[in-house]
Design a protein around this motif. Structure first.
Motif, PDB file in Angstrom:
ATOM      1  N   SER A   1       3.293  -1.430   4.143  1.00 46.04           N
ATOM      2  CA  SER A   1       3.271  -0.059   3.716  1.00 46.04           C
ATOM      3  C   SER A   1       4.583   0.585   4.115  1.00 46.04           C
ATOM      4  O   SER A   1       4.808   0.575   5.488  1.00 46.04           O
ATOM      5  N   ASN A   2       4.740   1.288   3.344  1.00 46.33           N
ATOM      6  CA  ASN A   2       5.760   2.548   3.981  1.00 46.33           C
ATOM      7  C   ASN A   2       4.984   3.798   3.640  1.00 46.33           C
ATOM      8  O   ASN A   2       5.113   4.430   2.704  1.00 46.33           O
ATOM      9  N   PRO A   3       3.833   3.925   4.523  1.00 45.14           N
ATOM     10  CA  PRO A   3       2.810   5.212   4.479  1.00 45.14           C
ATOM     11  C   PRO A   3       3.620   6.746   4.712  1.00 45.14           C
ATOM     12  O   PRO A   3       4.775   6.662   5.552  1.00 45.14           O
ATOM     13  N   PRO A   4       2.914   7.759   4.236  1.00 46.32           N
ATOM     14  CA  PRO A   4       3.339   8.939   4.965  1.00 46.32           C
ATOM     15  C   PRO A   4       3.093   8.920   6.449  1.00 46.32           C
ATOM     16  O   PRO A   4       2.048   8.520   6.860  1.00 46.32           O
ATOM     17  N   TYR A   5       4.018   9.532   7.097  1.00 42.47           N
ATOM     18  CA  TYR A   5       4.141   9.378   8.610  1.00 42.47           C
ATOM     19  C   TYR A   5       4.621  10.661   9.363  1.00 42.47           C
ATOM     20  O   TYR A   5       4.917  10.478  10.416  1.00 42.47           O
TER      21      TYR A   5
ATOM     22  N   LEU B   1       0.943  -1.312  -0.086  1.00 43.18           N
ATOM     23  CA  LEU B   1       0.014  -0.071  -0.053  1.00 43.18           C
ATOM     24  C   LEU B   1       0.999   1.305  -0.090  1.00 43.18           C
ATOM     25  O   LEU B   1       1.922   1.220   0.909  1.00 43.18           O
ATOM     26  N   CYS B   2       0.561   2.085  -0.761  1.00 47.15           N
ATOM     27  CA  CYS B   2       1.103   3.444  -0.765  1.00 47.15           C
ATOM     28  C   CYS B   2       2.610   3.072  -1.437  1.00 47.15           C
ATOM     29  O   CYS B   2       3.979   3.571  -0.971  1.00 47.15           O
ATOM     30  N   SER B   3       2.402   2.498  -2.799  1.00 45.86           N
ATOM     31  CA  SER B   3       3.694   1.889  -3.289  1.00 45.86           C
ATOM     32  C   SER B   3       4.742   2.857  -3.987  1.00 45.86           C
ATOM     33  O   SER B   3       5.928   2.452  -3.866  1.00 45.86           O
ATOM     34  N   GLY B   4       4.032   3.907  -4.331  1.00 37.40           N
ATOM     35  CA  GLY B   4       5.120   5.062  -4.811  1.00 37.40           C
ATOM     36  C   GLY B   4       6.036   4.719  -6.186  1.00 37.40           C
ATOM     37  O   GLY B   4       5.491   4.164  -7.061  1.00 37.40           O
TER      38      GLY B   4
ATOM     39  N   VAL C   1      -0.662  -0.898  -4.429  1.00 39.46           N
ATOM     40  CA  VAL C   1      -1.708   0.313  -4.617  1.00 39.46           C
ATOM     41  C   VAL C   1      -0.879   1.566  -4.642  1.00 39.46           C
ATOM     42  O   VAL C   1      -0.220   1.908  -3.795  1.00 39.46           O
ATOM     43  N   GLU C   2      -1.425   2.605  -5.606  1.00 44.44           N
ATOM     44  CA  GLU C   2      -0.704   3.947  -5.564  1.00 44.44           C
ATOM     45  C   GLU C   2      -1.685   4.930  -5.944  1.00 44.44           C
ATOM     46  O   GLU C   2      -2.473   4.698  -7.147  1.00 44.44           O
TER      47      GLU C   2
END
Length: 282
Positions: free
Chosen positions: A186-190, A119-122, A141-142
């Motif tokens: 996921s490496n999400p916005p954090y 998730l949040c693949s960039g 998913v992006e």
């Protein structure tokens, strides 16, 4: 009058050093290779080679001095042996993210055709590395229209099979089957919204969409844990990259949703950089 290549190197390294740019020698060598096609070894052997038109090199140097990331100037960066195209509009793959990747590779070891969702693949760094190094069926998913072209190009560049779903993870849960995945990562916005402006100059060139984790930095963790957990098989694993100091709350959120055996991994600086736990449905 033409100048010799070693002079370009020395002057540029000095400029970068005075400007406070990390690793000035490395930056200088990378830009020389980009502009002139001369590798580090060739510079050592043939530093007296004369160069005529240096306009491209000079432009790259000025852009770097303005704070533009080296990776954007080069247009490509490597992540865990995977070459990745990068540029304005996509988050730059970082060594820190290898902590999460290595944990996932270990979790997937010896599993036959596991189903994996990124998730949040960039740029696709994690999805592509997992597809390249395991026997996994990988989906990514992006949302970003600016990042998606890099994601597709990087999949092709690395010759892997990764299925891409375009869209917002906050709106797509119904598009995925419950109980399907062995691993969601996921490496999400954090980063906290109000801290983004305080980050180093280079980060300011990267897309805010890939950085902004909301008022307290946990928006994506909360939503993924609450709304994507159903997509995991019982016994499946959820794994995240973490920002500094975020482990305790993320662990608590995961525990409250039924995850057990929650573990973390540190980066070279001793920061808890990745967390993962196993879903046990009652």
């Amino acid at each position: 009058m033409a100048a010799v290549i070693k002079e370009f190197y020395a002057k540029t390294k000095d400029k970068f050093d005075k400007a406070g740019i990390d690793a000035p020698a490395f930056n200088s060598l990378c830009l020389i290779e980009k502009a002139f096609g001369i590798t580090q070894n060739e510079l050592l052997i043939n530093g007296d080679m004369q160069i005529g038109d240096a306009s491209l090199f000079e432009s790259l140097v000025e852009r770097r001095l303005s704070g533009e990331p080296l990776q954007y100037l080069l247009g490509e960066w490597e992540f865990y042996g995977c070459p990745l195209k990068v540029g304005e509009g996509v988050l730059i793959p970082r060594d820190d993210t290898e902590v999460l990747l290595r944990a996932c590779l270990d979790l997937l070891k010896n599993k036959k055709n596991p189903k994996v969702l990124d998730l949040c693949s960039g740029s696709g760094a994690l999805a592509i590395a997992i597809a390249k190094h395991t026997d996994s069926e990988v989906q990514a998913v992006e949302k970003s229209d600016r990042a998606l072209p890099y994601l597709y190009e990087n999949i092709r560049l690395n010759g892997v099979d990764v299925k891409v779903t375009e869209g917002d993870i906050f709106e797509l849960t119904d598009s995925f089957e419950d109980g399907f995945f062995d691993l969601i990562l996921s490496n999400p916005p954090y980063i906290k919204s109000d801290e983004i402006a305080t980050l180093q100059k280079e980060v300011g060139f990267e897309p805010r969409l890939a950085l902004d984790g909301g008022e307290d930095g946990y928006d994506f963790y909360r939503f993924i844990i609450s709304d994507w957990t159903d997509k995991l098989k019982s016994g499946g694993v959820l794994a995240f990259e973490l920002g500094e100091g975020q482990l305790d709350l993320v662990k608590a959120l995961m525990s409250g949703k039924g995850y057990t055996d929650i573990r973390s991994q540190t980066d070279l600086g001793g920061i808890q950089r990745a967390v993962y736990g196993t879903l046990n449905r009652k």
